[in-house]
Each structure stands twice: as structure tokens, then as C-alpha cells.
Design a protein around this motif. Structure first.
Motif, PDB file in Angstrom:
ATOM      1  N   GLY A  36       0.833  -1.244   0.054  1.00 55.58           N
ATOM      2  CA  GLY A  36      -0.145   0.168   0.019  1.00 55.58           C
ATOM      3  C   GLY A  36       0.847   1.371   0.074  1.00 55.58           C
ATOM      4  N   TRP A  37       1.963   1.437  -0.150  1.00 52.57           N
ATOM      5  CA  TRP A  37       2.804   2.343  -0.209  1.00 52.57           C
ATOM      6  C   TRP A  37       3.072   2.982  -1.533  1.00 52.57           C
ATOM      7  CZ3 TRP A  37       5.315   4.631   4.060  1.00 52.57           C
ATOM      8  CH2 TRP A  37       5.547   3.929   5.087  1.00 52.57           C
ATOM      9  N   VAL A  38       2.521   4.322  -1.409  1.00 45.16           N
ATOM     10  CA  VAL A  38       2.674   5.177  -2.850  1.00 45.16           C
ATOM     11  C   VAL A  38       4.003   5.483  -3.178  1.00 45.16           C
ATOM     12  CG1 VAL A  38       1.709   7.189  -4.017  1.00 45.16           C
ATOM     13  CG2 VAL A  38       0.199   6.014  -2.481  1.00 45.16           C
ATOM     14  N   LEU A  39       4.150   5.053  -4.562  1.00 49.52           N
ATOM     15  CA  LEU A  39       5.701   5.402  -4.907  1.00 49.52           C
ATOM     16  C   LEU A  39       5.841   6.605  -5.808  1.00 49.52           C
ATOM     17  CD1 LEU A  39       6.371   1.558  -5.900  1.00 49.52           C
ATOM     18  CD2 LEU A  39       7.053   2.731  -3.717  1.00 49.52           C
ATOM     19  N   PRO A  40       6.631   7.365  -6.020  1.00 56.79           N
ATOM     20  CA  PRO A  40       6.757   8.402  -6.796  1.00 56.79           C
ATOM     21  C   PRO A  40       7.224   8.027  -8.350  1.00 56.79           C
ATOM     22  CG  PRO A  40       8.927   8.414  -5.594  1.00 56.79           C
ATOM     23  CD  PRO A  40       7.874   7.171  -5.124  1.00 56.79           C
ATOM     24  N   ARG A  41       6.474   6.947  -8.959  1.00 52.41           N
ATOM     25  CA  ARG A  41       6.759   6.307 -10.008  1.00 52.41           C
ATOM     26  C   ARG A  41       5.161   6.331 -10.936  1.00 52.41           C
ATOM     27  NH1 ARG A  41      11.560   4.657 -10.746  1.00 52.41           N
ATOM     28  NH2 ARG A  41      11.199   3.119 -12.473  1.00 52.41           N
ATOM     29  N   SER A  42       5.212   6.631 -12.245  1.00 55.48           N
ATOM     30  CA  SER A  42       3.994   6.662 -12.978  1.00 55.48           C
ATOM     31  C   SER A  42       3.601   4.928 -13.202  1.00 55.48           C
ATOM     32  CB  SER A  42       4.414   7.360 -14.135  1.00 55.48           C
ATOM     33  OG  SER A  42       3.095   7.076 -15.190  1.00 55.48           O
ATOM     34  N   PHE A  43       2.376   4.788 -13.299  1.00 51.50           N
ATOM     35  CA  PHE A  43       1.751   3.575 -13.430  1.00 51.50           C
ATOM     36  C   PHE A  43       1.764   3.157 -15.112  1.00 51.50           C
ATOM     37  CE2 PHE A  43      -1.830   0.661 -14.117  1.00 51.50           C
ATOM     38  CZ  PHE A  43      -1.532  -0.435 -13.205  1.00 51.50           C
ATOM     39  N   PHE A  49       8.773   6.448 -14.991  1.00 51.96           N
ATOM     40  CA  PHE A  49       9.209   7.875 -15.051  1.00 51.96           C
ATOM     41  C   PHE A  49       8.010   8.916 -14.726  1.00 51.96           C
ATOM     42  CE2 PHE A  49      12.828   6.588 -17.644  1.00 51.96           C
ATOM     43  CZ  PHE A  49      13.709   6.370 -16.465  1.00 51.96           C
ATOM     44  N   LEU A  50       8.145   9.925 -13.979  1.00 48.52           N
ATOM     45  CA  LEU A  50       7.139  10.873 -13.725  1.00 48.52           C
ATOM     46  C   LEU A  50       7.414  11.996 -14.802  1.00 48.52           C
ATOM     47  CD1 LEU A  50       7.066  11.505  -9.754  1.00 48.52           C
ATOM     48  CD2 LEU A  50       5.232  10.384 -11.128  1.00 48.52           C
ATOM     49  N   PRO A  51       6.396  12.261 -15.507  1.00 55.48           N
ATOM     50  CA  PRO A  51       6.550  13.200 -16.424  1.00 55.48           C
ATOM     51  C   PRO A  51       6.413  14.678 -15.772  1.00 55.48           C
ATOM     52  CG  PRO A  51       4.401  12.687 -16.737  1.00 55.48           C
ATOM     53  CD  PRO A  51       4.985  11.762 -15.612  1.00 55.48           C
ATOM     54  N   THR A  52       7.126  15.506 -16.229  1.00 57.56           N
ATOM     55  CA  THR A  52       7.152  17.148 -15.524  1.00 57.56           C
ATOM     56  C   THR A  52       6.050  17.775 -16.704  1.00 57.56           C
ATOM     57  OG1 THR A  52       9.510  16.884 -15.067  1.00 57.56           O
ATOM     58  CG2 THR A  52       8.368  18.967 -15.231  1.00 57.56           C
ATOM     59  N   TYR A  53       5.136  18.451 -15.875  1.00 53.51           N
ATOM     60  CA  TYR A  53       4.047  19.209 -16.749  1.00 53.51           C
ATOM     61  C   TYR A  53       4.443  20.556 -16.872  1.00 53.51           C
ATOM     62  CZ  TYR A  53       1.568  14.630 -15.758  1.00 53.51           C
ATOM     63  OH  TYR A  53       1.315  13.607 -15.538  1.00 53.51           O
ATOM     64  N   ARG A  54       3.923  20.979 -18.007  1.00 55.50           N
ATOM     65  CA  ARG A  54       4.149  22.417 -18.439  1.00 55.50           C
ATOM     66  C   ARG A  54       3.183  23.341 -17.799  1.00 55.50           C
ATOM     67  NH1 ARG A  54       3.574  22.546 -24.956  1.00 55.50           N
ATOM     68  NH2 ARG A  54       2.165  21.180 -24.585  1.00 55.50           N
ATOM     69  N   PRO A  55       3.799  24.608 -17.623  1.00 56.38           N
ATOM     70  CA  PRO A  55       2.626  25.347 -16.848  1.00 56.38           C
ATOM     71  C   PRO A  55       1.223  25.676 -17.733  1.00 56.38           C
ATOM     72  CG  PRO A  55       4.857  26.524 -17.245  1.00 56.38           C
ATOM     73  CD  PRO A  55       4.814  25.345 -18.049  1.00 56.38           C
ATOM     74  N   GLY A  56       0.214  25.697 -16.695  1.00 57.42           N
ATOM     75  CA  GLY A  56      -1.128  25.988 -17.098  1.00 57.42           C
ATOM     76  C   GLY A  56      -1.760  24.549 -17.319  1.00 57.42           C
ATOM     77  N   GLU A  75       7.505  14.971  -2.118  1.00 59.43           N
ATOM     78  CA  GLU A  75       8.130  16.199  -2.688  1.00 59.43           C
ATOM     79  C   GLU A  75       8.679  15.711  -4.116  1.00 59.43           C
ATOM     80  OE1 GLU A  75       8.807  18.952  -1.162  1.00 59.43           O
ATOM     81  OE2 GLU A  75       7.734  18.569   1.029  1.00 59.43           O
ATOM     82  N   ARG A  76       8.836  14.462  -4.293  1.00 58.73           N
ATOM     83  CA  ARG A  76       9.200  14.209  -5.637  1.00 58.73           C
ATOM     84  C   ARG A  76       7.983  14.195  -6.620  1.00 58.73           C
ATOM     85  NH1 ARG A  76      12.348   8.557  -6.085  1.00 58.73           N
ATOM     86  NH2 ARG A  76      12.375   9.256  -8.317  1.00 58.73           N
ATOM     87  N   ILE A  77       7.116  13.690  -6.274  1.00 61.62           N
ATOM     88  CA  ILE A  77       5.798  14.039  -6.899  1.00 61.62           C
ATOM     89  C   ILE A  77       5.401  15.309  -7.152  1.00 61.62           C
ATOM     90  CG2 ILE A  77       3.287  13.167  -7.001  1.00 61.62           C
ATOM     91  CD1 ILE A  77       4.138  10.927  -5.319  1.00 61.62           C
ATOM     92  N   ALA A  82       4.656  21.243  -9.895  1.00 62.60           N
ATOM     93  CA  ALA A  82       4.554  22.447  -9.420  1.00 62.60           C
ATOM     94  C   ALA A  82       4.059  23.698 -10.201  1.00 62.60           C
ATOM     95  CB  ALA A  82       6.025  22.691  -9.050  1.00 62.60           C
ATOM     96  N   GLN A  83       4.190  23.386 -11.572  1.00 63.96           N
ATOM     97  CA  GLN A  83       3.914  24.430 -12.319  1.00 63.96           C
ATOM     98  C   GLN A  83       2.515  24.330 -12.928  1.00 63.96           C
ATOM     99  OE1 GLN A  83       7.035  24.873 -15.540  1.00 63.96           O
ATOM    100  NE2 GLN A  83       8.415  25.321 -14.273  1.00 63.96           N
ATOM    101  N   CYS A  84       1.820  23.381 -12.611  1.00 66.43           N
ATOM    102  CA  CYS A  84       0.409  23.299 -13.059  1.00 66.43           C
ATOM    103  C   CYS A  84      -0.461  24.276 -12.589  1.00 66.43           C
ATOM    104  CB  CYS A  84       0.004  21.795 -12.526  1.00 66.43           C
ATOM    105  SG  CYS A  84       0.727  20.467 -13.457  1.00 66.43           S
ATOM    106  N   HIS A  85      -1.467  24.545 -13.647  1.00 62.25           N
ATOM    107  CA  HIS A  85      -2.576  25.607 -13.075  1.00 62.25           C
ATOM    108  C   HIS A  85      -3.415  24.989 -12.053  1.00 62.25           C
ATOM    109  CE1 HIS A  85      -6.665  27.299 -13.739  1.00 62.25           C
ATOM    110  NE2 HIS A  85      -5.981  28.359 -13.951  1.00 62.25           N
ATOM    111  N   THR A  86      -4.065  23.496 -12.045  1.00 63.08           N
ATOM    112  CA  THR A  86      -4.736  22.918 -11.057  1.00 63.08           C
ATOM    113  C   THR A  86      -4.228  21.447 -11.148  1.00 63.08           C
ATOM    114  OG1 THR A  86      -6.560  24.300 -11.942  1.00 63.08           O
ATOM    115  CG2 THR A  86      -6.954  22.314 -10.695  1.00 63.08           C
TER     116      THR A  86
END
Length: 132
Positions: A36-43, A49-56, A75-77, A82-86
Motif C-alpha cells: 500500500g505504499w505510494v511510490l513516486p513512479r508513474s503507473f 518515470f514521472l512526467p514534468t508538466y508544463r505551466p497551465g 516532494e518528488r511527486i 509544481a507549475q500546473c494550473h490545477t
């Protein structure tokens, strides 16, 4: 600011046929291990890898059946969005219980959502402060 029509006078840019900004929407499903541990990895990514999302952008983070999260994983997630609109947080197990967080680690689904929300808020604040 104004724009020119083909053979007439200028008109304000707000009426130049430009609508509101279009925000792209994404869904990020996080991996959860057998305990049940949430991992900072994309399913959804083969390598996780976690994608980095563009602003907006608008991102929905799905913790699935995860019920535990470490602060450094949160923190990694958070850095990825961090730059997302919502950012919307979704959990299959959260039911409105009191968050159980000890020493920076969440031990229930509601605590994991709370810890991730705090991490996203810190990352967004630090990102906007460095842009000033």
C-alpha cells in the motif's frame, strides 16, 4: 494592445476572436506496492518515470489504493506538478478520516492526500518565489 482588421480601424485585442487560454488535462496514476505504499513512479509509463508538466496544465493525480506515503516521495511527486494550473488528488481508499501522519510519513489514505497536498503547495510556492 490592439489588433488590426483587414481594412478597418484597430479594435481591442480582447474582442479579436481570442478566447480564454486552453489548459491541457492529464491523469497521472501513481504506482502502489503490495503493502500500500505510494511510490513516486508513474503507473502508465513502462519505466515508471514521472512526467514534468508544463505551466497551465490541469493534472489529476490518482493514488489508487495507496494508503501510505513518505514525505520525500511526496516532494518528488510535487516537483512534477509544481507549475500546473490545477491539481486534483484522487484516492480509492480515502473516506474523510483524520490524517494519520507521524514524522513526515502518512499511514492512511487521507494522510497521504494531506501530505501530498502540502508538498504540492510548498513546491508551487517555491517555484513562484524563484520566478520573481
Amino acid at each position: 494592445m490592439s489588433t488590426r482588421t483587414s481594412n478597418g480601424s484597430s479594435r481591442p485585442a480582447t474582442s479579436a476572436g481570442r478566447g480564454p487560454a486552453v489548459h491541457l488535462s492529464y491523469r497521472l496514476r501513481l504506482r502502489v506496492d503490495s503493502r500500500g505504499w505510494v511510490l513516486p513512479r508513474s503507473f502508465d509509463d513502462r519505466r515508471g518515470f514521472l512526467p514534468t508538466y508544463r505551466p497551465g496544465t490541469v493534472v489529476e493525480i490518482d493514488l489508487g489504493r495507496g494508503r501510505a506515503l513518505r514525505h520525500y516521495d511526496a516532494e518528488r511527486i510535487a516537483e512534477a506538478v509544481a507549475q500546473c494550473h490545477t491539481v486534483h488528488l484522487v484516492s480509492a481508499l480515502a473516506g474523510g478520516d483524520w490524517p494519520h501522519i507521524e514524522h513526515g510519513t502518512a499511514y492512511n489514505a487521507d494522510g497521504a492526500l494531506h501530505l501530498l497536498r502540502l508538498a504540492i503547495g510548498r513546491a508551487a510556492h517555491l517555484r513562484s518565489a524563484s520566478a520573481c
